[in-house]
Design a protein around this motif. Sequence first.
Motif, PDB file in Angstrom:
ATOM      1  N   ILE A  13       0.942  -1.140   0.085  1.00 39.45           N
ATOM      2  CA  ILE A  13       0.123   0.104  -0.306  1.00 39.45           C
ATOM      3  C   ILE A  13       0.831   1.343   0.056  1.00 39.45           C
ATOM      4  O   ILE A  13       1.613   1.473   0.896  1.00 39.45           O
ATOM      5  CB  ILE A  13      -0.990   0.129   1.284  1.00 39.45           C
ATOM      6  CG1 ILE A  13      -1.621  -1.235   1.552  1.00 39.45           C
ATOM      7  CG2 ILE A  13      -1.835   1.088   1.012  1.00 39.45           C
ATOM      8  CD1 ILE A  13      -2.289  -1.846   0.309  1.00 39.45           C
ATOM      9  N   ILE A  14       0.748   2.046  -1.068  1.00 48.93           N
ATOM     10  CA  ILE A  14       1.681   3.083  -1.232  1.00 48.93           C
ATOM     11  C   ILE A  14       0.677   4.355  -1.129  1.00 48.93           C
ATOM     12  O   ILE A  14      -0.391   4.364  -1.930  1.00 48.93           O
ATOM     13  CB  ILE A  14       2.285   3.157  -2.367  1.00 48.93           C
ATOM     14  CG1 ILE A  14       3.179   1.932  -2.360  1.00 48.93           C
ATOM     15  CG2 ILE A  14       3.027   4.816  -2.597  1.00 48.93           C
ATOM     16  CD1 ILE A  14       3.862   1.676  -3.797  1.00 48.93           C
ATOM     17  N   GLY A  15       0.763   5.674  -0.141  1.00 41.18           N
ATOM     18  CA  GLY A  15       0.214   6.611  -0.206  1.00 41.18           C
ATOM     19  C   GLY A  15       0.975   7.756  -1.212  1.00 41.18           C
ATOM     20  O   GLY A  15       2.147   7.774  -0.951  1.00 41.18           O
ATOM     21  N   ASN A 108     -11.323   0.227   3.946  1.00 37.90           N
ATOM     22  CA  ASN A 108     -12.090  -1.480   3.663  1.00 37.90           C
ATOM     23  C   ASN A 108     -11.639  -1.813   2.057  1.00 37.90           C
ATOM     24  O   ASN A 108     -11.644  -3.030   2.062  1.00 37.90           O
ATOM     25  CB  ASN A 108     -13.695  -1.269   3.533  1.00 37.90           C
ATOM     26  CG  ASN A 108     -14.081  -0.940   4.783  1.00 37.90           C
ATOM     27  OD1 ASN A 108     -13.551  -1.325   5.786  1.00 37.90           O
ATOM     28  ND2 ASN A 108     -15.526  -0.210   5.032  1.00 37.90           N
ATOM     29  N   ILE A 109     -11.341  -0.938   1.014  1.00 35.61           N
ATOM     30  CA  ILE A 109     -10.859  -1.434  -0.085  1.00 35.61           C
ATOM     31  C   ILE A 109      -9.335  -1.991  -0.003  1.00 35.61           C
ATOM     32  O   ILE A 109      -9.134  -3.115  -0.267  1.00 35.61           O
ATOM     33  CB  ILE A 109     -10.776  -0.133  -0.882  1.00 35.61           C
ATOM     34  CG1 ILE A 109     -12.140   0.361  -1.392  1.00 35.61           C
ATOM     35  CG2 ILE A 109      -9.875  -0.613  -2.225  1.00 35.61           C
ATOM     36  CD1 ILE A 109     -12.022   1.734  -2.236  1.00 35.61           C
ATOM     37  N   ILE A 110      -8.629  -1.178   0.986  1.00 36.34           N
ATOM     38  CA  ILE A 110      -7.245  -1.789   1.245  1.00 36.34           C
ATOM     39  C   ILE A 110      -7.393  -3.146   1.727  1.00 36.34           C
ATOM     40  O   ILE A 110      -6.530  -4.239   1.377  1.00 36.34           O
ATOM     41  CB  ILE A 110      -6.620  -0.856   2.224  1.00 36.34           C
ATOM     42  CG1 ILE A 110      -6.102   0.370   1.496  1.00 36.34           C
ATOM     43  CG2 ILE A 110      -5.149  -1.489   2.595  1.00 36.34           C
ATOM     44  CD1 ILE A 110      -5.552   1.296   2.158  1.00 36.34           C
ATOM     45  N   LEU A 119      -2.888  -8.032  -6.447  1.00 35.28           N
ATOM     46  CA  LEU A 119      -2.231  -6.905  -6.976  1.00 35.28           C
ATOM     47  C   LEU A 119      -0.895  -6.576  -6.021  1.00 35.28           C
ATOM     48  O   LEU A 119      -0.803  -6.924  -5.144  1.00 35.28           O
ATOM     49  CB  LEU A 119      -3.019  -5.527  -6.582  1.00 35.28           C
ATOM     50  CG  LEU A 119      -4.405  -5.486  -7.185  1.00 35.28           C
ATOM     51  CD1 LEU A 119      -5.266  -4.215  -6.838  1.00 35.28           C
ATOM     52  CD2 LEU A 119      -4.162  -5.153  -8.757  1.00 35.28           C
ATOM     53  N   ASP A 120       0.023  -5.849  -6.974  1.00 33.75           N
ATOM     54  CA  ASP A 120       1.331  -5.659  -6.151  1.00 33.75           C
ATOM     55  C   ASP A 120       1.147  -4.421  -5.390  1.00 33.75           C
ATOM     56  O   ASP A 120       1.761  -4.301  -4.372  1.00 33.75           O
ATOM     57  CB  ASP A 120       2.509  -5.517  -7.426  1.00 33.75           C
ATOM     58  CG  ASP A 120       2.883  -6.885  -7.680  1.00 33.75           C
ATOM     59  OD1 ASP A 120       2.863  -7.926  -7.138  1.00 33.75           O
ATOM     60  OD2 ASP A 120       3.280  -6.859  -8.966  1.00 33.75           O
ATOM     61  N   PHE A 121       0.409  -3.730  -5.802  1.00 37.79           N
ATOM     62  CA  PHE A 121       0.265  -2.488  -5.165  1.00 37.79           C
ATOM     63  C   PHE A 121      -0.994  -1.777  -5.223  1.00 37.79           C
ATOM     64  O   PHE A 121      -2.017  -1.872  -6.265  1.00 37.79           O
ATOM     65  CB  PHE A 121       1.146  -1.153  -5.871  1.00 37.79           C
ATOM     66  CG  PHE A 121       2.551  -1.639  -6.268  1.00 37.79           C
ATOM     67  CD1 PHE A 121       3.555  -1.601  -5.082  1.00 37.79           C
ATOM     68  CD2 PHE A 121       3.010  -2.022  -7.502  1.00 37.79           C
ATOM     69  CE1 PHE A 121       4.719  -1.801  -5.216  1.00 37.79           C
ATOM     70  CE2 PHE A 121       4.401  -2.242  -7.654  1.00 37.79           C
ATOM     71  CZ  PHE A 121       5.249  -2.378  -6.556  1.00 37.79           C
ATOM     72  N   VAL A 122      -1.507  -1.074  -4.230  1.00 33.98           N
ATOM     73  CA  VAL A 122      -2.822  -0.281  -4.046  1.00 33.98           C
ATOM     74  C   VAL A 122      -2.469   1.151  -3.644  1.00 33.98           C
ATOM     75  O   VAL A 122      -1.716   1.210  -2.737  1.00 33.98           O
ATOM     76  CB  VAL A 122      -3.884  -0.637  -3.104  1.00 33.98           C
ATOM     77  CG1 VAL A 122      -5.038   0.221  -2.743  1.00 33.98           C
ATOM     78  CG2 VAL A 122      -4.479  -2.110  -3.239  1.00 33.98           C
ATOM     79  N   ILE A 123      -2.683   1.921  -4.644  1.00 28.46           N
ATOM     80  CA  ILE A 123      -1.949   3.390  -4.604  1.00 28.46           C
ATOM     81  C   ILE A 123      -3.290   4.281  -4.021  1.00 28.46           C
ATOM     82  O   ILE A 123      -4.119   4.363  -4.643  1.00 28.46           O
ATOM     83  CB  ILE A 123      -1.509   3.881  -5.954  1.00 28.46           C
ATOM     84  CG1 ILE A 123      -0.707   2.948  -6.663  1.00 28.46           C
ATOM     85  CG2 ILE A 123      -0.644   5.216  -5.526  1.00 28.46           C
ATOM     86  CD1 ILE A 123       0.828   2.812  -5.963  1.00 28.46           C
ATOM     87  N   VAL A 124      -2.999   5.155  -2.970  1.00 29.00           N
ATOM     88  CA  VAL A 124      -4.032   5.882  -2.494  1.00 29.00           C
ATOM     89  C   VAL A 124      -3.589   7.505  -2.577  1.00 29.00           C
ATOM     90  O   VAL A 124      -2.511   7.663  -2.161  1.00 29.00           O
ATOM     91  CB  VAL A 124      -4.137   5.611  -0.967  1.00 29.00           C
ATOM     92  CG1 VAL A 124      -5.301   6.701  -0.301  1.00 29.00           C
ATOM     93  CG2 VAL A 124      -4.520   4.193  -0.564  1.00 29.00           C
ATOM     94  N   VAL A 138      -0.700   3.363   5.515  1.00 31.05           N
ATOM     95  CA  VAL A 138       0.168   2.680   4.291  1.00 31.05           C
ATOM     96  C   VAL A 138       1.524   1.921   4.518  1.00 31.05           C
ATOM     97  O   VAL A 138       1.887   2.325   5.735  1.00 31.05           O
ATOM     98  CB  VAL A 138       0.208   3.757   3.119  1.00 31.05           C
ATOM     99  CG1 VAL A 138      -1.123   4.316   2.935  1.00 31.05           C
ATOM    100  CG2 VAL A 138       1.185   4.751   3.823  1.00 31.05           C
ATOM    101  N   ASP A 139       2.193   1.378   3.518  1.00 33.83           N
ATOM    102  CA  ASP A 139       3.603   0.745   3.720  1.00 33.83           C
ATOM    103  C   ASP A 139       4.437   1.889   3.552  1.00 33.83           C
ATOM    104  O   ASP A 139       5.528   2.147   4.487  1.00 33.83           O
ATOM    105  CB  ASP A 139       3.707  -0.411   2.944  1.00 33.83           C
ATOM    106  CG  ASP A 139       2.827  -1.491   3.295  1.00 33.83           C
ATOM    107  OD1 ASP A 139       2.689  -1.902   4.358  1.00 33.83           O
ATOM    108  OD2 ASP A 139       2.036  -2.061   2.310  1.00 33.83           O
ATOM    109  N   GLU A 140       4.340   2.823   2.868  1.00 38.44           N
ATOM    110  CA  GLU A 140       5.256   3.923   2.340  1.00 38.44           C
ATOM    111  C   GLU A 140       4.235   5.083   1.730  1.00 38.44           C
ATOM    112  O   GLU A 140       3.373   4.798   1.367  1.00 38.44           O
ATOM    113  CB  GLU A 140       6.161   3.500   1.045  1.00 38.44           C
ATOM    114  CG  GLU A 140       7.303   2.836   1.665  1.00 38.44           C
ATOM    115  CD  GLU A 140       8.158   2.802   0.794  1.00 38.44           C
ATOM    116  OE1 GLU A 140       9.574   1.946   1.143  1.00 38.44           O
ATOM    117  OE2 GLU A 140       8.382   3.164  -0.442  1.00 38.44           O
TER     118      GLU A 140
END
Length: 213
Positions: A13-15, A108-110, A119-124, A138-140
């Motif tokens: 998870i990346i913000g 909830n989506i995450i 997925l490899d990434f969920v970007i917020v 987020v992870d980063e």
Amino acid sequence: MKQSKLTTGKTNIIGITGGVGAGKSTILSYIQDNFNAMVIYSDQVANDIKKKGYPAYDELVALLGPEVLGEEGEIDKGKMAEAIFKDKTLLDKVNNVLHPAVNTFIINIIDSERAKGELDFVIVEAALLIENGYKDIVDELWYVYADEDIRRQRLKASRGYSDEKIDGILSKQLSDAEFREHCDFVIDNSRSEEEAYKQIDNKLGEWKKKWQV
């Protein structure tokens, strides 16, 4: 630069945040097109949760009154803005409804995407990721940077903003130093798109190679 917290074998998870005019949309489009990623746009979520059937709808109608509804029973953006303009005290109350609802929806989506693991990434993406405490979600956190002169040029060219309007917007946003203090990775988007893309490829290269095989 801090050591990356991203790992293979799970949904990371990346913000992504940054000031107005920094070019976040360009960066997000590139990641979505070139990596196994989903992008969540907080502004779109804020629009969706105001629709009938979502929790924020009932709270906002109770707060603002049925006068903000359009013919189809949905909240009318113009009427909502007019109600807030007439009563400045409503802005904080509306934000107190929307911000937690947006956060809950995104979390909830995450959680759902992490459980599926496809997925490899969920970007917020959001302008207020830092202020709304996403560091703990987020992870980063990534910061899309562009120097102020470039941002001003972009805003004038793409949106027709005046210097006065830009001054007002910038005064309400975090400083460059504050963004950098809280973020794990910085993308310099002051020059060409290709240069920005190279920075992303270097950061996420192992995944890019994986999906090009």
